[in-house]
Design a protein around this motif. Structure first.
Motif, mmCIF file in Angstrom:
data_model
loop_
_atom_site.group_PDB
_atom_site.id
_atom_site.type_symbol
_atom_site.label_atom_id
_atom_site.label_comp_id
_atom_site.label_asym_id
_atom_site.label_seq_id
_atom_site.Cartn_x
_atom_site.Cartn_y
_atom_site.Cartn_z
ATOM 1 N N THR A 452 -0.997 -28.916 9.622
ATOM 2 C CA THR A 452 -1.839 -27.994 9.074
ATOM 3 C C THR A 452 -1.656 -27.045 8.126
ATOM 4 O O THR A 452 -2.595 -26.347 7.527
ATOM 5 C CB THR A 452 -2.618 -27.218 10.290
ATOM 6 N N GLY A 458 -4.329 -32.652 9.138
ATOM 7 C CA GLY A 458 -3.397 -32.198 10.284
ATOM 8 C C GLY A 458 -4.544 -31.595 11.195
ATOM 9 O O GLY A 458 -5.433 -30.934 11.119
ATOM 10 N N THR A 459 -4.032 -31.687 12.618
ATOM 11 C CA THR A 459 -4.838 -31.253 13.683
ATOM 12 C C THR A 459 -4.193 -29.961 14.040
ATOM 13 O O THR A 459 -4.722 -28.945 14.543
ATOM 14 C CB THR A 459 -5.004 -32.268 14.908
ATOM 15 N N SER A 460 -2.717 -30.134 14.376
ATOM 16 C CA SER A 460 -1.895 -29.027 14.968
ATOM 17 C C SER A 460 -0.884 -28.509 14.199
ATOM 18 O O SER A 460 -0.472 -29.395 13.176
ATOM 19 C CB SER A 460 -1.439 -29.545 16.288
ATOM 20 N N CYS A 494 -0.891 -35.142 13.219
ATOM 21 C CA CYS A 494 -1.938 -35.956 13.814
ATOM 22 C C CYS A 494 -1.389 -37.228 14.168
ATOM 23 O O CYS A 494 -0.077 -37.517 14.170
ATOM 24 C CB CYS A 494 -2.934 -36.093 12.802
ATOM 25 N N ASN A 496 -1.333 -40.012 12.626
ATOM 26 C CA ASN A 496 -0.925 -40.799 11.394
ATOM 27 C C ASN A 496 0.629 -41.083 11.627
ATOM 28 O O ASN A 496 1.160 -41.985 10.452
ATOM 29 C CB ASN A 496 -1.536 -40.229 10.426
ATOM 30 N N TYR A 509 2.602 -35.604 18.412
ATOM 31 C CA TYR A 509 1.494 -35.458 17.327
ATOM 32 C C TYR A 509 0.564 -34.660 17.862
ATOM 33 O O TYR A 509 0.206 -34.799 18.928
ATOM 34 C CB TYR A 509 0.972 -36.973 16.979
ATOM 35 N N VAL A 511 -3.137 -33.085 18.622
ATOM 36 C CA VAL A 511 -4.421 -33.057 18.899
ATOM 37 C C VAL A 511 -5.068 -31.717 19.652
ATOM 38 O O VAL A 511 -4.276 -30.837 19.674
ATOM 39 C CB VAL A 511 -4.398 -34.046 20.256
ATOM 40 N N THR A 614 -10.508 -26.892 14.991
ATOM 41 C CA THR A 614 -10.449 -28.258 14.229
ATOM 42 C C THR A 614 -11.174 -28.455 13.336
ATOM 43 O O THR A 614 -11.320 -29.585 12.759
ATOM 44 C CB THR A 614 -10.392 -29.566 15.324
ATOM 45 N N ILE A 617 -10.247 -29.950 9.555
ATOM 46 C CA ILE A 617 -9.926 -31.270 9.232
ATOM 47 C C ILE A 617 -10.864 -31.899 8.305
ATOM 48 O O ILE A 617 -12.099 -31.823 8.352
ATOM 49 C CB ILE A 617 -9.807 -31.931 10.652
#
Length: 758
Positions: A452, A458-460, A494, A496, A509, A511, A614, A617
Motif C-alpha cells: 500500500t 495493495g490491500t495491506s 495482495c 498477486n 499476503y 487481505v 480498502t 485499491i
C-alpha cells in the motif's frame, strides 16, 4: 510539457547525442513525440498507457486523483486538471519507473547514474525488486524522456520493462563463481535479452512473459520453477565431448493461481536456445488468451493443452522458422562477460563469531569456487538504498572489484571477486555508509513488495509489516538458532505474489476483513512453500491473521518448529507432518479481532496513522490492456506523421515527404498485421499485401470516398520523392494524413464487425 521540463529534456538530448545506441535513441525520440501527441489528445488513452508501460512507466497508488483519509475519500488537487496519461490515470500524478538490469548486472558508472536519477526525479531511493530490476517511485511522466536518455547513455534500457512483453531476464547472482553450477549462465541470459528486445514476435502477447536462468537445480538463486520459461544449465558428453545445454521449463508462475513450471525438454543444446524460445513466443502470441487478462499467462495455455500438446506445437513452429544467423552469434564471444579479480587473494582475517565482523562474515560472505575470493552480499532492508548509498557503493565497487555488481531476487546487491585479504577493509567501508548489517540470507532478510505504500493493487501494508518483523526478529535470541536463522519470510500486499510469498517458509499476503462497521487489515498465512530447488513447491494459505498479530504469529510458529521438529527436519516437512489443521488451531487465539473499543490499534495498518480502508485499491497496470498490433502500429504511424510535419515546417520538403510516405506504409503495415502477423518492413511487400487483403476485398474502402484514400498510397509509391515541387509536397502531406485517418477508420469498422459477430 512545461517549459522547464522541455528545456531539461532538450539539454539532455543535445548533451547525450551520439552517446546512446542509435536504435535506443530513436525509440526515445519517438516516445517523447507520443508524449506531445497525448497532451494534444491525438493518442487514445489505452494505446498511450500501453506505450508508456512498455517503457517501464507504471501507474502508482492514488494516481486516479483520489485518496481515502480513513473517513472518506478526498480529491487530490493535481495542477493538470482533467488531463490523463491512461484510463483513469491523472497526468501529473507521480508514477513508478521500472529499470531493467539483465541478470542483475550493474557497473559503477550505471550505479552513479541510477543514484543521480533517484535524486533528481524520484524520492532519492533506489529500490531493488524481486526480479533484479531497480525501481524509482514518484517520477513525473514528463521527466521520463530525460531519464531514458541518461540511462541509455550508460547502456541501460527500460524498454519492455512493463506491459505485455518479455520482462527483465533474471539469472543466479552467483553465476560464474558458484561451487555447484554446471557453467556460467550470464552470457546466455544477456544474449537472450538482447536478441528479443523489441523483437516482432513478442509484440502481440496477451500478458507479460518472465524468463529466468539458473546454474544448478538445487539452490534458490534463479527460481526457474516459478517463471514462464526457466533454463537450468546442464552438460552432457556426446562422442567424448562435453557439450552445454539447458533443462528447459515452461508454464511456471505465481500470482493468484500459482503453478510450477513443466519440464519441456531435459536437454536443449545451447545452439537451440534462441530458435526454440522464438518458437515458444510465437505459439504464445498466436494461441495465448487475449481477452481475459486473468487467464492470459502462458501457464494457462500449458495447463489447457497439457505439456505434450504444447511441446508438439512449439516444435512444429520451430521446424518452420527461417534460420537467423543472429541466433548463435553470441556463442563466438561467450566469455566476454567473464569477471576477474582486481587483486591477489591475500590472507583471510580471523572472524570471531561473537564480533559484528564475524557475524557479518557468517551471514553475508560466500566463499567462491575460485579459492581465496568471495561473494559479499550487501543486505538492503526492504530492498532500499538511498542515492548517497548507491553512489558510495559504486565507489566501493571500483575500489575492490574490476567494476561489476549484481542485484539479487532477495532484493540485495552482491559484490563478487572480493579477495580474502580485503574482507575486513570492505566491511569497514560498508559500515561507514550503513550497509554492513549482518542479516543476508536469514529470517531477518525479509522480502516485501511495495504494497500500500505505492502499489495500486495493495490491500495491506507489506513493507510496514516487513519492517516491523525485521526490527523485532533482529532483537530476538531465537534467530541465532541455525534452524530458525535459515527460514525465509516473504510479504505481499495482495494475492498477486510480487514478493513471491508462495515459495517462502512463512508467506503472507494482504487481505481485509470486516469487523462490525470497520475493516481490519489482515494477512493470509501461507505455509508449505520451498525456495530450494529453484522454488520447488508452492505453499497454501491456511488462515487469516490480523496484521497487528503477525509478529506474534511468526514467533509462535518459530517456537513450535524448534520444540517439535525431528532431528534435521525442514520447516516444510515439519508443517506437513504436523498438519495444517493442527497449526491453524495453534494460532486460533491470534486470529481473533478485538473490538474497536477494546483495541483501535488493530484497525490501523503498520506504518500508518489513519484507520484502515480498502477504498484506495485501484486498477493495476501489471500488464496493460491488450492493445492489438494494429492499434500499436497506427499509433507509430501517427507519431511518424507528426514528425514529418515538424520537418516540413522547417522547410526540408524532401525529407518531410519521405517521412510522410514512411508513415503511410506504417499505417498500411499495421492493418496488414491483422491478416499476416509476419509482414516484413519491405515497402513493396507491404503494398502488395495491403492491396490483397484490403483493396481487392474492399475492406479499406471508405463508405463515402470509396477507394480514394488507398489511391493516395499507390500514387505516393509511383511518384517517388525526387524532384517534388513545393505544391505537390504540401499535397502529399495532406494525402498522407488522410490515408492514415482512413486506416484508423478501417480499423474501427473491423472492430465493430468483430463485436457484432460475437
Amino acid at each position: 510539457m512545461s517549459e522547464t521540463k522541455n528545456e531539461s529534456s532538450d539539454i539532455w538530448k543535445k548533451q547525450l547525442d551520439g552517446k546512446m545506441p542509435t536504435d535506443w535513441a530513436k525509440d526515445i525520440d519517438g516516445f517523447e513525440t507520443e508524449l506531445h501527441l497525448k497532451k494534444q489528445g491525438k493518442i487514445e488513452e489505452k494505446v498511450f498507457a500501453e506505450s508508456r508501460l512498455r517503457y517501464g512507466a507504471y501507474g502508482q497508488r492514488y494516481d486516479n486523483g483520489l485518496r481515502h483519509d480513513g473517513k472518506s475519500q478526498q480529491k487530490i488537487p493535481f495542477p493538470c486538471g482533467t488531463m490523463t496519461k491512461g484510463p483513469n490515470t491523472v497526468w501529473d500524478a507521480p508514477g513508478m519507473e521500472r529499470i531493467k538490469l539483465p541478470y542483475g548486472g550493474m557497473t559503477p558508472e550505471q550505479m552513479d547514474v541510477l543514484a543521480d536519477l533517484a535524486e533528481e526525479y524520484s524520492d532519492a531511493i533506489c529500490h531493488v525488486t524481486t526480479r533484479q530490476d531497480i525501481q524509482l517511485h514518484y517520477v513525473h511522466i514528463e521527466d521520463t524522456p530525460s531519464l531514458f536518455r541518461r540511462l541509455a547513455a550508460v547502456g541501460i534500457t527500460t524498454k519492455e520493462a512493463c506491459g505485455n512483453s518479455v520482462r527483465n531476464v533474471t539469472a543466479c547472482p552467483l553465476a560464474g563463481v558458484c561451487h555447484d553450477q554446471s557453467f556460467d549462465v550470464t552470457p546466455y541470459a544477456d544474449a537472450l535479452f538482447r536478441y528479443f528486445l523489441g523483437h516482432p514476435d513478442i509484440q502481440d502477447f496477451g500478458r507479460k512473459f518472465k524468463i529466468a536462468f539458473s546454474g544448478c537445480s538445487d539452490h534458490p538463486c534463479g527460481l526457474t520453477s516459478m517463471h514462464d520459461m526457466g533454463a537450468v544449465a546442464k552438460t552432457k558428453v556426446v562422442n567424448g565431448k562435453t557439450i552445454r545445454g539447458f533443462e528447459y521449463y515452461v508454464g511456471g508462475g505465481l500470482g493468484a493461481v500459482p503453478q510450477l513450471a513443466k519440464l519441456f525438454d531435459e536437454f536443449v543444446p545451447e545452439e537451440e536456445l534462441m530458435p526454440l524460445t522464438q518458437a515458444l513466443f510465437r505459439i504464445f502470441a498466436r494461441y495465448g488468451e487475449k481477452k481475459n487478462r486473468n487467464r492470459a499467462r502462458v501457464k494457462f495455455l500449458v495447463r489447457d493443452w497439457g505439456i505434450d500438446k504444447f511441446r508438439e506445437e512449439v516444435l512444429k513452429e520451430r521446424a518452420l522458422l527461417k534460420p537467423d544467423p543472429r541466433w548463435n552469434e553470441f556463442l563466438k564471444t561467450l566469455n566476454h562477460l567473464d569477471e576477474k579479480p582486481a587483486k591477489e587473494a591475500g590472507v583471510r582475517p580471523a572472524a570471531d563469531a561473537s564480533t559484528p565482523f564475524g557475524q557479518w562474515v557468517k551471514s553475508n560472505v560466500y566463499a567462491q569456487a575460485q579459492k581465496g575470493y568471495n561473494v559479499v552480499t550487501v543486505y538492503l532492508p526492504l530492498g532500499d538504498l538511498t542515492s548517497n548509498q548507491m553512489r558510495d557503493l559504486a565507489s566501493i565497487v571500483r575500489k575492490y572489484t574490476t567494476g561489476t555488481a549484481r542485484t539479487t531476487v532477495e532484493q540485495n546487491i552482491v559484490l563478487r571477486w572480493i579477495p580474502d585479504g580485503d574482507l575486513q577493509n570492505l566491511y569497514n567501508d560498508l559500515k561507514k555508509i550503513d550497509l554492513a548489517e549482518p542479516h543476508a540470507a536469514t529470517i531477518v532478510d525479509i522480502t516485501a513488495c511495495p504494497g500500500t505504500d505505492t502499489c495500486k493493487l495493495g490491500t495491506s501494508a507489506s513493507r510496514g509489516l516487513a519492517g516491523e518483523l525485521m526490527t523485532r526478529l533482529a532483537e530476538q535470541q531465537i534467530i541465532h538458532n541455525e534452524a530458525i536463522r535459515n527460514l525465509r519470510i516473504k510479504v505481499s500486499g495482495c494475492f498477486n505474489s510480487c514478493s513471491q510469498h508462495h515459495i517462502a517458509d512463512m508467506g503472507f499476503y494482504g487481505v481485509g476483513r470486516k469487523a462490525g462497521n470497520h475493516v481490519v487489515p489482515h494477512f493470509q498465512l501461507v505455509l508449505g512453500g520451498q525456495m530450494q530447488k529453484n522454488g520447488g513447491a508452492n505453499g497454501l494459505a491456511i488462515t487469516t491473521i490480523p496484521s497487528k498479530a503477525i509478529p506474534a504469529t511468526v514467533t509462535r510458529l518459530a517456537n513450535m518448529y524448534l520444540e517439535g521438529r525431528s532431528g534435521d527436519e525442514s520447516f516444510k516437512s515439519f508443517i506437513e507432518r504436523t498438519g495444517k489443521i493442527a497449526v491453524k488451531n495453534a494460532l486460533i487465539d491470534l486470529a481473533q479481532i478485538p473490538s474497536y473499543e477494546e483495541n483501535k490499534d488493530y484497525y490501523v495498518d503498520w506504518g500508518n496513522v489513519r484507520e484502515f480502508t480498502t477504498s484506495d485499491i485501484g486498477v493495476g497496470e501489471c500488464a496493460g490492456e491488450v492493445v492489438s498490433l494494429t492499434d500499436m502500429g497506427l499509433k507509430v504511424a501517427d507519431r511518424e506523421m507528426f514528425e514529418s510535419q515538424v520537418v516540413y515546417e522547417k522547410g526540408d520538403l524532401n525529407k518531410a515527404v519521405v517521412a510522410a510516405y514512411g508513415a503511410m506504409l506504417r499505417a498500411a503495415q499495421a492493418l496488414v498485421k491483422s491478416k499476416n502477423i509476419d509482414i516484413s518492413e519491405n515497402p513493396e511487400e507491404i503494398i502488395n499485401e495491403f492491396n490483397k487483403y484490403f483493396c481487392e476485398t474492399g475492406i479499406f474502402y471508405d463508405p463515402f470516398m470509396g477507394n480514394q484514400f488507398a489511391k493516395y498510397l499507390f500514387k505516393a509509391q509511383e511518384e517517388g520523392v525526387d524532384n517534388i515541387s513545393a505544391d505537390r509536397a504540401h499535397q502529399r502531406m495532406e494525402e498522407a494524413q488522410l490515408f492514415i485517418d482512413a486506416a484508423h477508420g478501417c480499423n474501427i469498422r473491423m472492430g465493430m464487425q468483430q463485436q457484432a459477430a460475437q
